[in-house]
Scaffold this motif. Sequence first.
Motif: not given
Length: 469
Positions: A411-412, A414-415, A418, A444, A448
Amino acid sequence: MRIKKCVWLILLGLICLGGCSGKEVTADTENTITWIYEGTALTKGTADALNAMLKEKGYHVAVEFQGVTLDQSYYDTGELPDFSDADILSVPVETAFTSHYAELARNGELYDWSNYLASEAGQALWTSMPFQVWECMEVDGSVYGILNPDVYLNQYIVFNQSLLDRYHLSVSDELSRDEFVEMLETVWKGEKEKGMPILSAVSLDYLPSVYMLTPGGYSFLGIHEEENGWSVDWLMDVPEYRECLAQLNRCYLDGMFGYDSSMLESGEFFAYIVKSYGESGALTLVQDIYDGTCRVISCKDWNKEVNGGGYKTVVMSQSKKQDLAVELLTAIYTDRELSELLAYGGEIPFEDRGGRVYTDNNNSWTHGNLFQIRPAGNRPLSWSEDIWGVFKKSEKTEMAGFYPDLRGMKEDWKKLVMVQIRHLNFYLGLSENQEEEEAVIRAELEEAGLEKILEELNRQLREFIAEKG
């Protein structure tokens, strides 16, 4: 040295199990291997032709191909569909979210080839391709698949000879990046009224001092060597990368980059930067379009080493036909005729003309042994030898085989990905204001969770280096 298996990210995804082929010409289903792959290229006709040749050569194994179509959500999530029905799997193209090959291996889902390759029975397969290819397939010390490698290990510069002559410029393989940029500026000043560009931007994935870490997509993290050893960092914190990107960005802002292929056909270009396996391949690509005289060089500042990129074929550990699957893949990758049938044949017949294969069905980058088959179409007759030569001259990069284990941080991760997707042009040197955009991206990435990810990746890297001794 360290590079990336640089594959361009294209967003696609989760599954739409599609088009299965029909059964081939065999009644013995006990000896039939189910081979699942992404796409539609391997048809029932391919299976029938392959099975007929296998039978003719005395093999007691057959294959049934099943094509899988992956829709947008797969590339949005990076999640693989269920492949439990497969005996053999051609691993789908990887996303920026994970290395599927490494993850499947670590989850215990893949057959370990290591003992077989070290045995007498496996020697023919081992020697059918350069040893560096096998070494790059190691995950935690074991080989779990067969690689159709990325053979575009170099970037070549193809120069328009008429402009070299006009400006009294000479080039060689020792041309540095700085010298190249000086040439661009010289020609650009003289030809500016005509709008003479260079075609294509330089891919920074080819910087020899940086191993691009991001699996399957655009790079934003890299491994480089510092005074105290190896380190994973954001690419803008790698000095050589930062310097080169700034150099490219200046060329872009000055209008030196062009992307109109019609300029190549008309000869309205100075230099065309080509990814290829050799000088002959780079020159052929350009001279198929432009019939003027060209000069091709391999720029030493933009070459990479063998890094494990490419299309991977594996045997699934849950298969009850592992021995047959191993026998089938060994036969295909050690027998030129079987390899060519899979790479070029099937329903659409191919023909040999003077040592070259002509076909409308070229799957050679994904299936069949590139090091054994004859060249297709306009490839030079020396194609196979050229590829062998590239690998002989290219040592395996020291970081090849380092597949980060992202399972506990998906999940981290994927941030971060993105953030990367929102700023793709920045990493190509195409930013309108590099300094301002860099500050935005850094903020950013930090928000993230970049620091936490880098800490974990560097821990894994230290363990990898320690285990290699």
